[in-house]
Design a protein around this motif. Structure first.
Motif, PDB file in Angstrom:
ATOM      1  N   TYR A 247       0.863  -1.181   0.000  1.00  0.00           N
ATOM      2  CA  TYR A 247       0.000   0.000   0.000  1.00  0.00           C
ATOM      3  C   TYR A 247       0.898   1.228   0.000  1.00  0.00           C
ATOM      4  O   TYR A 247       2.114   1.134   0.099  1.00  0.00           O
ATOM      5  N   ARG A 248       0.286   2.379  -0.126  1.00  0.00           N
ATOM      6  CA  ARG A 248       1.056   3.617  -0.072  1.00  0.00           C
ATOM      7  C   ARG A 248       1.718   3.748   1.287  1.00  0.00           C
ATOM      8  O   ARG A 248       1.090   3.540   2.324  1.00  0.00           O
ATOM      9  N   ALA A 249       3.020   4.082   1.290  1.00  0.00           N
ATOM     10  CA  ALA A 249       3.788   4.142   2.535  1.00  0.00           C
ATOM     11  C   ALA A 249       3.162   5.146   3.507  1.00  0.00           C
ATOM     12  O   ALA A 249       2.629   6.190   3.112  1.00  0.00           O
ATOM     13  N   ILE A 250       3.239   4.802   4.808  1.00  0.00           N
ATOM     14  CA  ILE A 250       2.760   5.686   5.865  1.00  0.00           C
ATOM     15  C   ILE A 250       3.978   6.289   6.549  1.00  0.00           C
ATOM     16  O   ILE A 250       4.877   5.558   6.985  1.00  0.00           O
ATOM     17  N   SER A 251       4.021   7.603   6.604  1.00  0.00           N
ATOM     18  CA  SER A 251       5.187   8.270   7.196  1.00  0.00           C
ATOM     19  C   SER A 251       4.727   9.443   8.045  1.00  0.00           C
ATOM     20  O   SER A 251       3.550   9.810   8.057  1.00  0.00           O
ATOM     21  N   LEU A 252       5.681  10.023   8.755  1.00  0.00           N
ATOM     22  CA  LEU A 252       5.389  11.194   9.572  1.00  0.00           C
ATOM     23  C   LEU A 252       5.498  12.458   8.721  1.00  0.00           C
ATOM     24  O   LEU A 252       6.303  12.532   7.799  1.00  0.00           O
ATOM     25  N   ARG A 253       4.665  13.426   9.019  1.00  0.00           N
ATOM     26  CA  ARG A 253       4.788  14.734   8.388  1.00  0.00           C
ATOM     27  C   ARG A 253       4.551  15.800   9.441  1.00  0.00           C
ATOM     28  O   ARG A 253       3.854  15.565  10.437  1.00  0.00           O
ATOM     29  N   SER A 254       5.119  16.958   9.227  1.00  0.00           N
ATOM     30  CA  SER A 254       4.978  18.051  10.184  1.00  0.00           C
ATOM     31  C   SER A 254       3.678  18.806   9.940  1.00  0.00           C
ATOM     32  O   SER A 254       3.337  19.116   8.798  1.00  0.00           O
ATOM     33  N   VAL A 255       2.957  19.058  11.011  1.00  0.00           N
ATOM     34  CA  VAL A 255       1.739  19.862  10.952  1.00  0.00           C
ATOM     35  C   VAL A 255       1.922  21.013  11.936  1.00  0.00           C
ATOM     36  O   VAL A 255       2.097  20.792  13.134  1.00  0.00           O
ATOM     37  N   TRP A 256       1.895  22.237  11.418  1.00  0.00           N
ATOM     38  CA  TRP A 256       2.153  23.404  12.256  1.00  0.00           C
ATOM     39  C   TRP A 256       0.837  24.049  12.683  1.00  0.00           C
ATOM     40  O   TRP A 256      -0.132  24.065  11.943  1.00  0.00           O
TER      41      TRP A 256
END
Length: 311
Positions: A247-256
């Protein structure tokens, strides 16, 4: 029987009371020779008046909400209502743009205005009735899907939306753990690369004036080790913390997000008054308008103006 309006033929039996009454008066005044239409309109108006006598709230002006629209309004078709409004608009065009000079003109203008308001209420009631089945069908569809996919911001989030949130939180906890480990590896790799570079530089400087071949070879080995340590560091820095599968990779992203500092609202207001002045002014005008509607008559920075309008 059809009434020949200025916009075309209209079935008399479908005409709402205000329209039928106005049409009857118009024919009697301007076309008394159209006796068949006059008689049919008179019978229709009499029937509607009889209904009104039995139920005095069964006409526009009875303050009935749209969902309780009386039977006298229900048969009125869009064609009849539109023709009624078009006739009234023709009358309005004939009197607008002219300064009222006497009481008779004022009464005429007032009557046309009231008739238009009643026609608008009649049209709105008919619109509500006509679209009610569609509203119910749309609501049924919305409710059926929202039970599963309503967004989390809704008062009642959908089951799928809540499940995605729970799984996302679960994944985020695991990814944060992996990212903490990656950050620690990066820290250790940087410390090792810095130490290797420092040792290689010192050995290289010492080997420049050395007559010991082993010392020169050792300096070169230390330089190669420093380069490898630096490559290892770059590799860790470029690595991504993510979970992969089919499946599409799950990663961390920054949310400000911005969090207001208690007691420093004045600074924020001053900042946005300079950088977003148009929006700040619009917001202040909205607050002032709400206060004036609530009865407040003194607001710092605003002058309260009284306008006299017909109602």
């Amino acid at each position: 029987m059809m009434y020949q309006s200025s916009k075309g033929a209209v079935e008399i039996s479908t005409m709402p009371f205000p329209y039928a009454s106005n049409a009857l008066k118009k024919l009697r005044r301007e076309a008394p020779e159209r006796t068949d239409e006059i008689n049919a309109l008179a019978d229709h108006v009499a029937a509607l008046e009889a209904d009104e006598a039995e139920n005095p709230r069964a006409v526009i002006g009875g303050n009935m909400p749209p969902e309780e629209m009386p039977a006298a309004v229900t048969p009125a078709t869009w064609t009849a209502i539109k023709a009624h409004m078009d006739d009234l608009l023709d009358l309005a065009r004939g009197v607008t743009g002219i300064t009222i000079e006497d009481e008779a003109q004022a009464i005429q203008v007032g009557k046309i205005m009231r008739d238009l308001q009643d026609a608008a209420n009649l049209a709105d009631a008919a619109r509500t009735t006509e679209k009610a089945p569609l509203d119910e069908a749309v609501k049924e569809i919305q409710d059926r899907y929202n039970a599963y996919i309503a967004p989390l911001k809704n008062k009642a989030p959908g089951l799928v939306s809540k499940a995605v949130l729970a799984l996302n939180n679960q994944s985020a906890a695991w990814l944060r753990k992996l990212d903490d480990e990656r950050v620690e590896r990066e820290r250790l790799a940087k410390a090792a690369a810095d130490k290797a570079a420092e040792e290689a530089l010192a050995a290289h400087q010492a080997a420049k004036g050395s007559d010991d071949l082993d010392e020169i070879d050792a300096a070169e080995n230390l330089l190669a080790a420093a380069e490898q340590a630096n490559r290892d560091l770059r590799q860790i820095e470029k690595s991504k913390t993510q979970v992969k599968g089919d499946y599409r990779a799950i990663s961390l992203r920054s949310v400000w997000r911005a969090e207001r500092i208690e007691g420093e609202g004045g600074k924020a207001l001053s900042h946005y008054a300079k950088t977003q002045s148009t929006r700040v002014i619009a917001f202040l005008e909205q607050l002032a308008s709400e206060d004036v509607k609530a009865g407040i008559r003194s607001i710092p920075g605003f002058k309260i103006i009284e306008d006299r309008v017909a109602a």
